[in-house]
Write a protein that holds these residues in place. Sequence first.
Motif, PDB file in Angstrom:
ATOM      1  N   VAL A 139       0.827  -1.202   0.000  1.00  0.00           N
ATOM      2  CA  VAL A 139       0.000   0.000   0.000  1.00  0.00           C
ATOM      3  C   VAL A 139       0.866   1.258   0.000  1.00  0.00           C
ATOM      4  N   SER A 162      -6.045   1.280  -0.660  1.00  0.00           N
ATOM      5  CA  SER A 162      -5.929   0.159  -1.596  1.00  0.00           C
ATOM      6  C   SER A 162      -6.998  -0.872  -1.278  1.00  0.00           C
ATOM      7  N   GLY A 270      -6.168  -0.002  -6.062  1.00  0.00           N
ATOM      8  CA  GLY A 270      -6.352  -1.441  -5.904  1.00  0.00           C
ATOM      9  C   GLY A 270      -7.214  -2.007  -7.013  1.00  0.00           C
TER      10      GLY A 270
END
Length: 331
Positions: A139, A162, A270
């Motif tokens: 992340v 994320s 993400g």
Amino acid sequence: MSAASDAGARVVVALDVGGTTLSGGLVAEDGAVLCAAATRLAGGVVGAAGGVVGGAGRPGGGEGGPDPGLHGTVALARELSVRAQDMGAEVVGIGAGFPEYVSQVGTLTSRDVIGWDEQPAGLLAPLVPGRPVVVESDVRCGALAEARTGSGRGLGSFLYVSLGTGLSAAFVQDGRVWAGQRGEALGLGTWPVHGVLSPDLEGYASGSGIAARYSAVTGSAVAGARAVVARAEAGDAAAFDVLSTAGGALGTALAWAVALLDPAAIVLGGGLGTVGGLLDESMRTAYAAHARRRGRPPVRHAELGARSGLVGAALAAWEHPADARESHRVA
């Protein structure tokens, strides 16, 4: 970019190790991905009891997690090193992002997801003798990439979130990704869900959490959150409810984070965080309802999409943060 123009290039072998997918690439200093590869770390479907059958899941980790011994990670790094040699490019280091807690000195300090038993830096170093190997949290890699070349560029601060197989976040201020004293300033997924005793936010609203919740409600095994999205779009009421409540829980948590940090923006990345749809809409509705003060920070999708983690892993290596420190400076 052609093989001819790649000759003489200086590149980093970048690795983005996820809960289900391993991505890699050769990345130039400006963040350009000269070549890329990806492999599925673990398959399997979520069973009716919410566990993962024959694949990576949450909690997972340890010997039962994906990529046991990091054999797949090392193999991909080796393959990319050979590709660089074939292209006539010079490998100047390796940058790798992992879905684990990572200390200030680049050691994994959790086994929540990946089946590692040796520190990855030690396994990867023989591939690039005398060159740096930088291990970071995935992340923070994503946040670094968005700060440098993506949706966070030019902002005084932002919260990078994320949302994929798991759920985590990193705060960026004045071009610095904040890691925290122990390297653990990323645990958004461990927050409680308002009005729900269990699971936590990751177990409720992440990709693996969404799949597990749907399976628990319906008794029907699904391959992941995208299968739940497809069922909701086809009119499945249970899928619709799981996605809308997941988005609502995430939006509420983001409002809490804004009240604490007051960032200029939220950047949502993400594999699941950038697809839009019902989950995204429900998140934005709940966020607007709970972040009531005037001028609430906008929610932006990550400009680099699912590649944020890969590019950020490379940038971390390019910046050579070999010394123990709490953040990476973004020029």
